[in-house]
Structures are given as C-alpha cells and as structure tokens.
Design a protein around this motif. Structure first.
Motif, short mmCIF file in Angstrom:
data_model
loop_
_atom_site.label_atom_id
_atom_site.label_comp_id
_atom_site.label_asym_id
_atom_site.label_seq_id
_atom_site.Cartn_x
_atom_site.Cartn_y
_atom_site.Cartn_z
N UNK A 208 0.81 -1.21 0.00
CA UNK A 208 0.00 0.00 0.00
C UNK A 208 0.85 1.27 0.00
N UNK A 209 2.16 1.15 -0.23
CA UNK A 209 3.03 2.33 -0.29
C UNK A 209 2.81 3.07 -1.60
N UNK A 210 3.11 4.37 -1.63
CA UNK A 210 2.97 5.13 -2.89
C UNK A 210 3.85 4.55 -3.99
N UNK A 211 3.37 4.64 -5.21
CA UNK A 211 4.10 4.07 -6.33
C UNK A 211 5.45 4.75 -6.52
N UNK A 212 5.50 6.05 -6.27
CA UNK A 212 6.77 6.77 -6.42
C UNK A 212 7.81 6.26 -5.42
N UNK A 213 7.39 6.02 -4.18
CA UNK A 213 8.32 5.51 -3.16
C UNK A 213 8.81 4.11 -3.52
N UNK A 214 7.89 3.26 -3.99
CA UNK A 214 8.31 1.91 -4.37
C UNK A 214 9.26 1.94 -5.57
N UNK A 215 9.00 2.85 -6.52
CA UNK A 215 9.89 2.95 -7.68
C UNK A 215 11.28 3.42 -7.27
N UNK A 216 11.35 4.34 -6.31
CA UNK A 216 12.65 4.83 -5.85
C UNK A 216 13.43 3.71 -5.16
N UNK A 217 12.77 2.93 -4.31
CA UNK A 217 13.46 1.86 -3.60
C UNK A 217 13.94 0.78 -4.57
N UNK A 218 13.13 0.46 -5.58
CA UNK A 218 13.56 -0.55 -6.56
C UNK A 218 14.74 -0.02 -7.39
N UNK A 219 14.73 1.27 -7.69
CA UNK A 219 15.85 1.85 -8.45
C UNK A 219 17.14 1.84 -7.62
N UNK A 220 16.99 2.09 -6.33
CA UNK A 220 18.17 2.02 -5.45
C UNK A 220 18.75 0.61 -5.44
N UNK A 221 17.89 -0.39 -5.36
CA UNK A 221 18.36 -1.78 -5.36
C UNK A 221 19.04 -2.12 -6.67
N UNK A 222 18.57 -1.58 -7.78
CA UNK A 222 19.15 -1.89 -9.08
C UNK A 222 20.48 -1.19 -9.32
N UNK A 223 20.60 0.06 -8.88
CA UNK A 223 21.77 0.86 -9.25
C UNK A 223 22.85 0.92 -8.18
N UNK A 224 22.51 0.79 -6.92
CA UNK A 224 23.50 0.98 -5.86
C UNK A 224 24.64 -0.04 -5.92
N UNK A 225 24.37 -1.32 -6.19
CA UNK A 225 25.48 -2.29 -6.19
C UNK A 225 26.56 -1.98 -7.20
N UNK A 226 26.25 -1.26 -8.31
CA UNK A 226 27.27 -0.97 -9.31
C UNK A 226 28.33 -0.03 -8.78
N UNK A 227 28.06 0.72 -7.74
CA UNK A 227 29.02 1.68 -7.19
C UNK A 227 29.54 1.25 -5.82
#
Length: 496
Positions: A208-227
C-alpha cells in the motif's frame, strides 16, 4: 593558536640477515673456504692439479653469488624451472574433478595443496560452531576467524594509534601461543552482487506504499550495487602437534575451543569490529566462491535465505583448472598472484595499505594476504643480539659513504633490541596479492592496476611465475603456510 597534529609513523622492519660471506650464503661460504684449503694442499703437489680443481670450483660457486633482488640465486631459479617442466610433462598443471572425471568419488575436491585437507567442526566456550582444517601431509590444524574492521574514516589519530598498538600486541601474543606455526590475514574485496541489499529492502516494501516511493526503492536496489563493493577479512591460525605426540582430532578441537574466545577478544580490541570463528560450511563457501566467482551471488542469496549455502568441503573445489606460467585458470575466473620482494623502506603511516586493500575496478575478486611467522621469545632474543653485533661490526669495519647507512643500521638494531627486551614480539612477515578477472585478455589491465597500487604503497612485488596454483592457495583462508610446504627444509634454504 594553531596546533599541528603529528601523525604517528611506523617501520623498523628489516630483512633477516643471511649467514655467510656476502651473497654466497652459509653453504657457499663453507664451499669457498673448503675449496681454498683443498686448492692450497693440491698446489703443494702440482700447480696444474690445483688449477684443475680451482677452476671448476669457481664455476660451481659463481651462480651462488649472483642473486636477484629478492635474494634468489641462479641455482634456485634453475630448480624452479626444472620443477615446472617436470610438472608440465606429467600433466600436473591441469586438474579435472567431478562425476565425469577419473578421480574416485566423483566429488569436486579442492586441488593442489588443499587436496589432502579434511574438515571437522567443533564448538567453542560460547557453544558457537567453528571449523578445523586438518592438513594431513604436515599434521597441521587451522582455524579461521572472521571480523568486520571499523575502518579509519572519521576516526581520531589517537584511536588509530591505539588500534595499531593493540594489533602489535596481538601479534606479539602469537609468539606465546603453544604450537602455533603461522598466521595469515586475508582481506578479500569484490564488486557487490546486490543480493544482500535486495534481500534486505525488497521484502520490506509495503503493497500500500505510494508508487513513487516503491519505484525509488527498486531503483536504489538496481543501481547501488554498481558503485559499491563487499569486503571480508579472515584470519587463519595454523597449529602443529609436537613431534612424537599422538593426539586425535577430538583432543585438538577441545584445545582450540578454549583458545578461540581470547583470540576473538584481542581482534575486537585491535579495531577488528565484530569477530567470530567460521564454521566448516562457511569456510567451504569462501573457497568455493574463490574458485568460481560466478556463483558468488547465488551463494550469498542462499546464505541470506537459509542461513547456509549447503556447500561441503568435498564440493568446494573447481571442476577444472589449468596452471600456466603467469596465471591460473579456474572455472569462471583467471587469477594472477604477486609475492612481496621488498617491504617499504623508511617509515610509513598507518594508511599505507589502504589503496591496496580497497576494491579495484575491473577485477572480479582481489585478495591481499599478510603472512606471519611468529618467533618464540628465546629465538627472538638470539636473532636480535646477532643482528646487533653484525650491525656494529659493519659500522666499525667500513669507511666513507657507507658509514652513514651503517650507522642507521646500528640505530635500528639497537631499537629492535630494546623493544624485544621490553616485551615486544619478533615476527617474520610477507605479503601476497591475488587478482581474479573474467578472461586472459583482462590480465594485462589488472597487472597495470596492481603495479600502480604497489607504487602508492611503496611495495616491491613480483609475479609468482611457474607457481601460480600454489600461490593462489596461499591467499585463501585455509591455513597454507609456504614455509611448511617446501621440499627443501627451511633451515637449509636460508643457508643457500
């Protein structure tokens, strides 16, 4: 009024002085003086007979006087090449395991120096499991400790100095450990696979979280490991059994279980952070990932979900390996190992190895192994006094430009003698670096990156050519001590 902060410096290590006359070593010196005596005796009978003996003796002793920068003579270089060609002609440079191989059992046992190692498990005083590696060929037993160092960022210099002093005290304590043959500290770095972050974040995203918040968290999971990168620190301690003593594995495990809590407490006081002993399954996982870096993500994910990846020691090895002159191919990786030739001269700061220990871009995994051989107090006192007398003799027997360096040697020897007399321990150390990449074409770039890191750390190292497989095993947290696995006894090797 501004106050200047003086950062402590460290140093005063020295290469063990080789016995004998100049670069000849003890064996060469005895051969030269013995040959001179025989030549003089032969010259009384016949001059041609004396020359016929002296000329071959000179040709025989000359290769012992010509040495490389790391102290190896011509005979040692030739023996290394002969051993390599013998192993290559016998097919010992290739290894195949598994159900389709000719090896009995159809398992994926580790190769080389780890082929005769067996693993047992015990419980320490806190009822925590720990693994024990038994090296049957040398009757040695190894335990592996793991810690998460706090690091030196945003830490006061006084605290860093206290950590270094505590680490020195921990190493000095190893000299009093009964039966300890050697220790190694392995710092392993690798790009973050992202599995740990995904296992922590994704299950906590609410529906039930906002879609924008869920999109941000998924993007963090996708991009953070590369750095980001993962770093692990292991300390392996290898113990021996006194000659003639018959002890079963249960007695050895009980003895090691008593020592582990004190060793862990010393690591915590030295800035090691949370420290624990690795279980048998955990040791097998580390070795399995080292031989096959491609399974690192799967192993970490299985460990996060089930607590263990279920890898046993019998299946921790590679399916196939090929040892070449300058590299070691194993499953999904190609590795090259460098060995220490010369430690930094002069004084250094505590951050001298920081760049070398950090993750290197373009590499699959990197391991930096510090090898320690503690010397017992009685032998330490004898070595220190011998170095002190030798330094004083060199200072009084030479003149001119060499006198300044000889005076520096005297001061260093005097300082070492004072520190040893006040309770400091004497430890022989070395350094090995293993870099793993995906293919042979990336080895050249990895070699350039390692040379740049060594230059910043003021280290001089050379590739472990024609012994890459053995050097690779020495950088694993499995308790392989190079001086315990040589065909020539260490005492005789030091005399050459």
């Amino acid at each position: 009024m501004a106050t200047e902060i003086i950062e402590p410096t460290y140093g005063n290590w020295r290469r063990p002085r080789r016995p004998g006359l100049g670069p000849l070593g003890l064996v060469g010196t005895v051969g030269v003086f013995g040959g001179l005596v025989i030549t003089l005796m032969l010259s009384l009978a016949s001059l041609s007979l004396a020359l016929g003996f002296a000329i071959p003796l000179t040709l025989l002793m000359l290769p012992m006087a010509l040495r490389t920068q790391d102290g190896r003579n011509i005979y040692q270089l030739v023996a290394l090449r002969i051993g390599w060609f013998q192993r290559k002609s016998k097919g010992a440079t290739s290894y195949v395991s598994g159900p389709l191989s000719q090896r009995p059992g159809g398992r994926f046992r580790p190769p080389g120096l780890l082929s005769r190692v067996t693993v047992s498990e015990g419980r320490d005083a806190y009822d925590q499991p720990f693994g024990v590696l038994h090296h049957r060929s040398r009757n040695l037993y190894t335990i592996v400790l793991s810690c998460e160092p706090d690091g030196g960022s945003l830490v006061d210099p006084d605290q860093v100095d206290n950590w270094v002093a505590s680490w020195g005290g921990w190493l000095a304590r190893l000299s009093h450990e009964p039966g300890l043959k050697g220790a190694s500290v392995i710092v392993e770095t690798a790009p973050d696979t992202g599995s740990r972050l995904a296992n922590e974040v994704l299950p906590r995203i609410r529906d039930d979280a906002p879609e924008a918040a869920k999109a941000v968290m998924r993007e963090v999971v996708d991009r953070y490991p590369s750095a980001s990168s993962e770093m692990h620190t292991y300390i392996s301690l290898t113990y021996g059994v006194p000659p003639g003593a018959k002890r079963n594995i249960e007695d050895v495990i009980s003895d090691l279980a008593i020592r582990i809590p004190g060793l862990l407490l010393g690591l915590v006081n030295a800035g090691g952070g949370p420290a624990t002993a690795l279980s048998a399954d955990r040791i097998s996982e580390v070795v399995r990932v080292a031989y096959d870096p491609a399974v690192s993500g799967d192993v970490m994910e299985a460990r996060a979900q089930y607590g263990s990846a279920g890898v046993s020691w019998e299946d921790a090895g590679p399916s196939a390996t090929v040892e070449k002159v300058d590299c070691y191919q194993h499953d999904s990786g190609v590795s090259r190992t460098w060995m220490l030739t010369l430690a930094p001269r002069g004084t250094i700061r505590s951050s001298v190895l920081r760049g070398l220990l950090e993750a290197s871009p373009g590499t699959r995994r990197k391991r930096v192994a510090l090898l320690y051989r503690p010397i017992d107090p009685a032998t330490s006192a004898r070595i220190v006094e011998a170095d002190r007398r030798a330094a004083q003799f060199m200072a009084t027997s030479k003149r001119g430009m060499v006198q300044a360096r000889a005076a520096t040697e005297v001061r260093a020897a005097e300082q070492t003698a004072v520190e040893e007399a006040t309770g400091a321990g004497l430890v022989e150390f070395s350094l090995m670096v293993t870099v793993t990449v995906d293919s042979d074409s990336q080895l050249a770039d990895a070699g350039v990156a390692v040379r740049n890191l060594l230059a910043s750390a003021r280290l001089l190292m050379r590739p472990a050519d024609r012994m890459q497989a053995a050097a690779f095993s020495c950088t694993l947290p499995a308790g392989i001590l190079p001086w315990e696995h040589t065909l020539v006894p260490r005492e005789l090797k030091e005399a050459l």
